[in-house]
Design an enzyme around this catalytic site. Sequence first.
Site, short mmCIF file in Angstrom:
data_model
loop_
_atom_site.label_atom_id
_atom_site.label_comp_id
_atom_site.label_asym_id
_atom_site.label_seq_id
_atom_site.Cartn_x
_atom_site.Cartn_y
_atom_site.Cartn_z
N LYS A 97 0.83 -1.21 0.00
CA LYS A 97 0.00 0.00 0.00
C LYS A 97 0.86 1.26 0.00
O LYS A 97 1.79 1.38 0.80
CB LYS A 97 -0.93 0.00 1.22
N GLY A 102 6.54 0.85 5.62
CA GLY A 102 7.39 -0.12 4.94
C GLY A 102 7.51 0.15 3.45
O GLY A 102 8.60 0.04 2.86
N CYS A 103 6.41 0.53 2.84
CA CYS A 103 6.40 0.79 1.40
C CYS A 103 7.16 2.08 1.07
O CYS A 103 7.80 2.17 0.02
CB CYS A 103 4.97 0.88 0.89
N THR A 104 7.10 3.03 1.98
CA THR A 104 7.85 4.27 1.79
C THR A 104 9.35 4.00 1.86
O THR A 104 10.14 4.51 1.04
CB THR A 104 7.46 5.31 2.85
N ALA A 107 10.33 2.19 -1.43
CA ALA A 107 10.32 3.10 -2.57
C ALA A 107 11.50 4.07 -2.52
O ALA A 107 12.11 4.39 -3.55
CB ALA A 107 9.00 3.86 -2.61
#
Length: 276
Positions: A97, A102-104, A107
Amino acid sequence: MPVELRKRKAPEAPAAVPPTKKPSSTKSAASKAKAAVTGKKENPSNGTSSGGKAVAGSSIELEGFGGEIETNDGNKTSLEKLVDESQSGVVIFTYPKASTPGCTTQACLFRDKFDALTSTGFSIYGLSLDSAKSNTTFKTKQNLPYTLLCDPSATLISAIGMKKAPKSTTRGVFIVNKAGKVLAMEPGGPAATVKVVEDLIAKEGEPEVEKAGKAQDVNGGLSSATNGKNHSETEPPTPSVADTANGKTEPTTEDVAKATVAADVADTAEMIDGGD
């Protein structure tokens, strides 16, 4: 006058219905014959597993693979098109998401190492179930230099084996080259997904001249070592001036063998004496 009785004709038996012919199985027979000759069964998966997912190390048919997806800019695209537009292939990292911690992290790791990861011609993309709006906000806020792909139907996410039930995405990375060969397809954490790409880029980016030089150095080292060994084994040592003056000559192989046996006997005797 007696009444004459006429016999009725027996009813005729109904015409036999011809048996229904089975559909031709020429194709099936041909397939079986081919399998019998080659010893292999036909594999309709074309580089995918029985569930229709890509398999690392195999080749996939890019046309139609993963269906149609959308960029964060709202443009329709596909894996085939992305590969065609790339120089060497594409790297797609998946995340659950947009804008979550974690995704930040993931990325931003790809952002910070973008130049190194694209140095051999691979194009980088992020892929999630998020909408174009969510991914655009994510891209803008984190200043990401690559395009984010939106796959709300999870067609591509499923095809590359990163769909997580019931409706989520496994964090991972998928790499495919221009020929459609799947170079990597691994789940992992933010740093682990970047490491997969780094390792591949390091391997792919090593110049052929450098590879040849390393091979030559190795071969040269082995040759030198071998030559040195042969030289010491085949060429007898030059006798000293003192030996020559004293009339000593080069010991023969037989002399060396006798000396070795004598030394072994002496060692054995010394061991026996010590044991007493």
